[in-house]
Design a protein around this motif. Structure first.
Motif, PDB file in Angstrom:
ATOM      1  N   PRO A 179       0.792  -1.242   0.000  1.00  0.00           N
ATOM      2  CA  PRO A 179       0.000   0.000   0.000  1.00  0.00           C
ATOM      3  C   PRO A 179       0.815   1.279   0.000  1.00  0.00           C
ATOM      4  N   GLY A 180       2.007   1.251   0.594  1.00  0.00           N
ATOM      5  CA  GLY A 180       2.794   2.476   0.701  1.00  0.00           C
ATOM      6  C   GLY A 180       3.816   2.663  -0.392  1.00  0.00           C
ATOM      7  N   LYS A 181       3.740   1.858  -1.472  1.00  0.00           N
ATOM      8  CA  LYS A 181       4.716   1.955  -2.552  1.00  0.00           C
ATOM      9  C   LYS A 181       4.058   2.479  -3.823  1.00  0.00           C
ATOM     10  N   ALA A 182       4.785   3.361  -4.521  1.00  0.00           N
ATOM     11  CA  ALA A 182       4.258   3.960  -5.748  1.00  0.00           C
ATOM     12  C   ALA A 182       3.997   2.911  -6.822  1.00  0.00           C
ATOM     13  N   GLU A 183       4.773   1.824  -6.800  1.00  0.00           N
ATOM     14  CA  GLU A 183       4.629   0.796  -7.832  1.00  0.00           C
ATOM     15  C   GLU A 183       3.263   0.107  -7.792  1.00  0.00           C
ATOM     16  N   THR A 184       2.537   0.287  -6.724  1.00  0.00           N
ATOM     17  CA  THR A 184       1.236  -0.347  -6.573  1.00  0.00           C
ATOM     18  C   THR A 184       0.160   0.358  -7.393  1.00  0.00           C
ATOM     19  N   TYR A 185       0.400   1.585  -7.818  1.00  0.00           N
ATOM     20  CA  TYR A 185      -0.654   2.400  -8.424  1.00  0.00           C
ATOM     21  C   TYR A 185      -0.274   2.847  -9.829  1.00  0.00           C
ATOM     22  N   ASN A 186      -1.275   2.993 -10.656  1.00  0.00           N
ATOM     23  CA  ASN A 186      -1.137   3.572 -11.991  1.00  0.00           C
ATOM     24  C   ASN A 186      -1.983   4.833 -12.051  1.00  0.00           C
ATOM     25  N   MET A 187      -1.405   5.915 -12.533  1.00  0.00           N
ATOM     26  CA  MET A 187      -2.127   7.188 -12.615  1.00  0.00           C
ATOM     27  C   MET A 187      -2.722   7.369 -14.008  1.00  0.00           C
ATOM     28  N   HIS A 188      -3.936   7.919 -14.044  1.00  0.00           N
ATOM     29  CA  HIS A 188      -4.642   8.158 -15.298  1.00  0.00           C
ATOM     30  C   HIS A 188      -4.984   9.643 -15.383  1.00  0.00           C
ATOM     31  N   GLN A 189      -4.523  10.250 -16.454  1.00  0.00           N
ATOM     32  CA  GLN A 189      -4.730  11.692 -16.656  1.00  0.00           C
ATOM     33  C   GLN A 189      -6.034  11.919 -17.417  1.00  0.00           C
ATOM     34  N   VAL A 190      -6.841  12.862 -16.922  1.00  0.00           N
ATOM     35  CA  VAL A 190      -8.111  13.193 -17.564  1.00  0.00           C
ATOM     36  C   VAL A 190      -8.178  14.710 -17.755  1.00  0.00           C
ATOM     37  N   PRO A 191      -8.097  15.179 -18.991  1.00  0.00           N
ATOM     38  CA  PRO A 191      -8.267  16.618 -19.221  1.00  0.00           C
ATOM     39  C   PRO A 191      -9.760  16.985 -19.116  1.00  0.00           C
ATOM     40  N   VAL A 192     -10.048  17.974 -18.347  1.00  0.00           N
ATOM     41  CA  VAL A 192     -11.430  18.408 -18.134  1.00  0.00           C
ATOM     42  C   VAL A 192     -11.576  19.829 -18.664  1.00  0.00           C
ATOM     43  N   THR A 193     -12.511  19.975 -19.570  1.00  0.00           N
ATOM     44  CA  THR A 193     -12.753  21.293 -20.171  1.00  0.00           C
ATOM     45  C   THR A 193     -13.972  21.923 -19.528  1.00  0.00           C
ATOM     46  N   THR A 194     -13.816  23.171 -19.114  1.00  0.00           N
ATOM     47  CA  THR A 194     -14.949  23.913 -18.547  1.00  0.00           C
ATOM     48  C   THR A 194     -15.221  25.130 -19.422  1.00  0.00           C
ATOM     49  N   LYS A 195     -16.494  25.491 -19.520  1.00  0.00           N
ATOM     50  CA  LYS A 195     -16.890  26.653 -20.317  1.00  0.00           C
ATOM     51  C   LYS A 195     -17.449  27.716 -19.387  1.00  0.00           C
TER      52      LYS A 195
END
Length: 747
Positions: free
Chosen positions: A215-231
């Motif tokens: 749980p405390g290691k970065a290798e456990t997680y994958n990050m997903h980038q989501v661009p959010v557009t606001t008007k």
């Protein structure tokens, strides 16, 4: 606004009623499950609830007593943690085993979120007792984290390291996840609902699953980038009559959510897997040398406790440095559990606590008639003599195995004649078990405390097989700080192909049931065999089964020289214990499977000895020297006798040697001690000389060795002519030492 407020209030009240109704139902279901829970150890000495607040974990009772289980959750939006106390941490430097029963409720698809087994050295909060997932505000976080994994509820966190920093540090966890957190894209941002989008979950991804990780290691997680557009509308001018003109302006910003890498997953088999109202058994085995953890799932039947065939097992690498960076050699461990909008009652019963007591139990059933171990599905003949053995072993731990009760459940197709309980510590008294006790089929036998000085206990039960089938039977060995169990396989007992009864009776000198013998003698035991229908006894189809002092000896066919129906069995002297009674049990079996009654002969081996009787001091007859060689005979006080009580037919040989004869005034006497027989004269000062050998002719044989010595035979002092006597007619005394030696064989 007032109307909206009133409507919201009514909805909240209504929602509250629904929640209360669900909670009552869940508590009733959990209460029923706890009443049916398998037996565990009392938790008070080993565990305490984590110091997070609020903490839904608490110790609860089962039918086996108080504090038998820990209830982690029982309603929605809860987080429960329980950890081992400081003095019951697990050693990482020795092999350890933990085992437990786990319950996930019966809410099926509405369940969530699950539990996690956790090993950790996260000392940031209350020396590890306050370990849990923590949000940006430092408060514990539940939901998909299960209270142990990192949280991605802050959608601005862009790196796996940031997510890992919110989980329990210096830890390894095995999750039992009952809710599929599969939200992706913009819907996953800030919601903590995306961990199960990991591609390592290859099938049945909407079902429950088990998996491990750090749980405390970065290798456990994958990050997903989501661009959010606001008007947004921006005033770009003024129209007729001063009316503002607006234009839409779009801005884009990147946000993030995390998925989790699931190491060595065990995936759900159906939609109701785990959450079907069953208790599931889990065993975890730590290998200190390899630094690996093996987790074995669903390896016992919850109703019978019997082992299941081919349970699911996975082994993963858990480097000590990952969970014990300071090298303490210990790790705190326990369970976390959480719920969200979906929820379930979670409970754990601990069967074996690692580091406290390491113990195990095995059972084996042997057909003594055929000398074969009985395996599952085997058949044995009716009347066959059987031996059932339970072996208990204590292999270490911080405590002795205490307050042990052997709760025996015995096969129903055996009739028991008796049994014993013996211990590795020979100073502990042997316990006898009666036939009446054993033929109740269920009984409880107290077992002495087991420890390093008493590491084993053996329960041996003797009996005969009775026609019929036996189901697999399990016995439990329940201590106050550890439990073990052992199973006897299912087997069938077949009846003989002929119904006439075979009987055996002792005859001749054996008829009394008692025989006394001297050592080193085979003992003949005679008897008669007959059928109750007076049919002939076929020598070639009849086998004798001897059991001496509890040990089965090689079987023998009837001898061709024996008369019809009679037999002789020679008990080998090498197997007889000298100086005590030996218990011989004898029975016969024919090729049709008919087995006779058992007869008993007590054979007492007399203890015997070979003893020499000689005086401690003796003299030779006074002699006047005449300048010539003389043979001087011993005085009457030198009497030599051999006593042999070893029994008729035993051999012995007597030897002797002597030192020179000395005087402080005259020095060495020019003489030597000799043994003269006829014309042969042997010098004892040159070494051992054979004096006599004999074979005993009775059970108490006495030989007077010196009885036939004369002035010209036997032991004599050969004095030379230059020997010097005393001064002024006073005698001169010379002394020497005779050494005697025996062998218990002829020469």
């Amino acid at each position: 606004m007032k109307i909206r407020s009133i409507l919201l209030s009514v909805m909240a009240v209504g929602l509250g009623i629904v929640i209360w109704g669900w909670g009552t139902t869940a508590q009733a279901d959990l209460a029923s499950a706890l009443n049916q829970a398998p037996q565990g150890v009392n938790l008070d000495s080993y565990f305490q609830a984590g110091s997070i607040s609020p903490n839904s974990a608490k110790k609860v009772a089962t039918d086996f007593g108080e504090s038998q289980a820990v209830q982690l959750t029982d309603n929605r939006s809860q987080l429960g943690t329980i950890w081992t106390k400081d003095d019951t941490k697990m050693s990482l430097n020795s092999d350890e085993t933990a085992s437990m029963w786990m319950y996930f409720g019966d809410k099926n698809s509405s369940s969530g979120d699950g539990m996690a087994f956790v090993m950790q050295n996260d000392d940031r909060y209350d020396h590890g007792m306050g370990a849990s997932t923590r949000g940006a505000n430092g408060n514990p976080v539940a939901g998909e984290t299960l209270g142990v994994w990192g949280t991605d509820q802050d959608k601005n966190m862009s790196t796996a390291g940031e997510v890992a920093a919110t989980g329990i540090q210096n830890s390894w966890a095995l999750e039992f996840d009952t809710f599929h957190n599969g939200t992706t894209g913009e819907d996953a941002l800030g919601r903590g609902s995306s961990f199960d989008t990991d591609s390592s979950l290859t099938s049945n991804t909407t079902n429950s699953h088990i998996a491990s990780g750090f749980p405390g290691k970065a290798e456990t997680y994958n990050m997903h980038q989501v661009p959010v557009t606001t008007k947004t509308q921006v005033q770009t001018g003024t129209g007729l009559f001063g009316v503002p003109i607006y234009s839409n302006v779009s801005t884009t910003k990147d946000y993030y959510y995390a998925s989790m890498n699931h190491t060595k997953p065990i995936e759900g088999r159906s939609a109701g897997w785990l959450v079907d109202g069953s208790w599931y058994h889990v065993t975890l085995k730590w290998n200190a040398t390899d630094q690996t953890m093996t987790y074995i799932f669903d390896d016992k039947n919850p109703k019978t406790g019997q082992p299941k065939a081919n349970p699911t097992s996975k082994t993963v690498s858990v480097p000590k440095s990952s969970i014990d960076p300071d090298g303490t050699g210990q790790v705190r461990w326990g369970f976390t559990g959480s719920t969200g909008t979906n929820w379930e009652p979670n409970a754990v019963v601990f069967e074996q606590v690692p580091g406290i007591v390491n113990s195990n139990a095995t059972a084996s059933l042997k057909d003594e008639t055929t000398q074969r171990t009985v395996a599952s599905g085997d058949s044995v003949g009716g009347g066959h003599h059987m031996r059932l053995t339970y072996n208990l072993a204590y292999t270490g731990g911080s405590q002795n195995w205490k307050d042990i009760q052997a709760k025996l459940n015995l096969p129903n197709n055996m009739t028991f004649s008796g049994g014993t309980v013996t211990y590795g510590d020979s100073s502990l008294a042997k316990t006898s078990l009666s036939a009446a006790d054993l033929n109740t089929k269920t009984l409880t036998v107290p077992i002495s405390e087991m420890s390093k000085t008493n590491p084993t206990a053996t329960i041996t039960l003797d009996g005969v097989a009775a026609p019929g089938d036996s189901a697999l039977t399990m016995s439990k060995f329940v201590g106050s700080n550890a439990l073990a169990d052992a199973t006897v396989p299912a087997f069938a007992v077949t009846a003989p192909t002929k119904t006439s009864a075979l009987s055996m009776a002792l005859t001749g000198d054996s008829a009394s049931g008692e025989t006394k013998t001297m050592p080193d003698t085979d003992v003949p035991v005679t008897g008669q065999l007959k059928y109750d229908d007076n049919s002939a006894v076929d020598k070639g189809s009849m086998t004798l089964h001897p059991v001496l002092n509890g040990e089965s000896l090689p079987t023998e066919l009837l001898r061709s020289s024996d008369t019809a129906g009679s037999f002789t069995y020679d008990v080998p002297q090498a197997k007889l214990l000298s100086g005590q009674a030996n218990d011989l049990k004898l029975y016969a079996e024919d090729t049709d499977g008919r087995i006779s009654n058992e007869v008993t002969e007590t054979i007492t081996v007399k203890s015997g000895s070979l003893d020499l009787s000689v005086p401690t001091t003796a003299s030779f007859e006074p002699t006047t020297l005449n300048g010539k060689e003389q043979l001087i005979r011993p005085s009457s006080d030198l009497k030599v006798a051999v006593s042999d009580t070893r029994g008729k037919g035993n051999d012995w040989t007597l030897y002797a040697k002597s030192t020179p004869f000395m005087s402080r005034l005259r020095g060495t006497l020019p003489a030597s001690l000799v043994y003269k027989s006829g014309a042969t004269k042997d010098d004892l000062s040159a070494g051992y000389v054979k004096l006599q050998s004999a074979t005993s002719t009775s059970d108490n044989d006495v030989t007077d060795v010196s009885g036939d010595w004369t002035a010209d035979s036997g032991l004599l002092l050969d004095v030379q002519g230059d020997a010097v006597g005393g001064i002024n007619n006073a005698p001169m005394a010379y002394t020497g030492v005779i050494t005697w030696s025996f062998t218990n064989a002829p020469t």
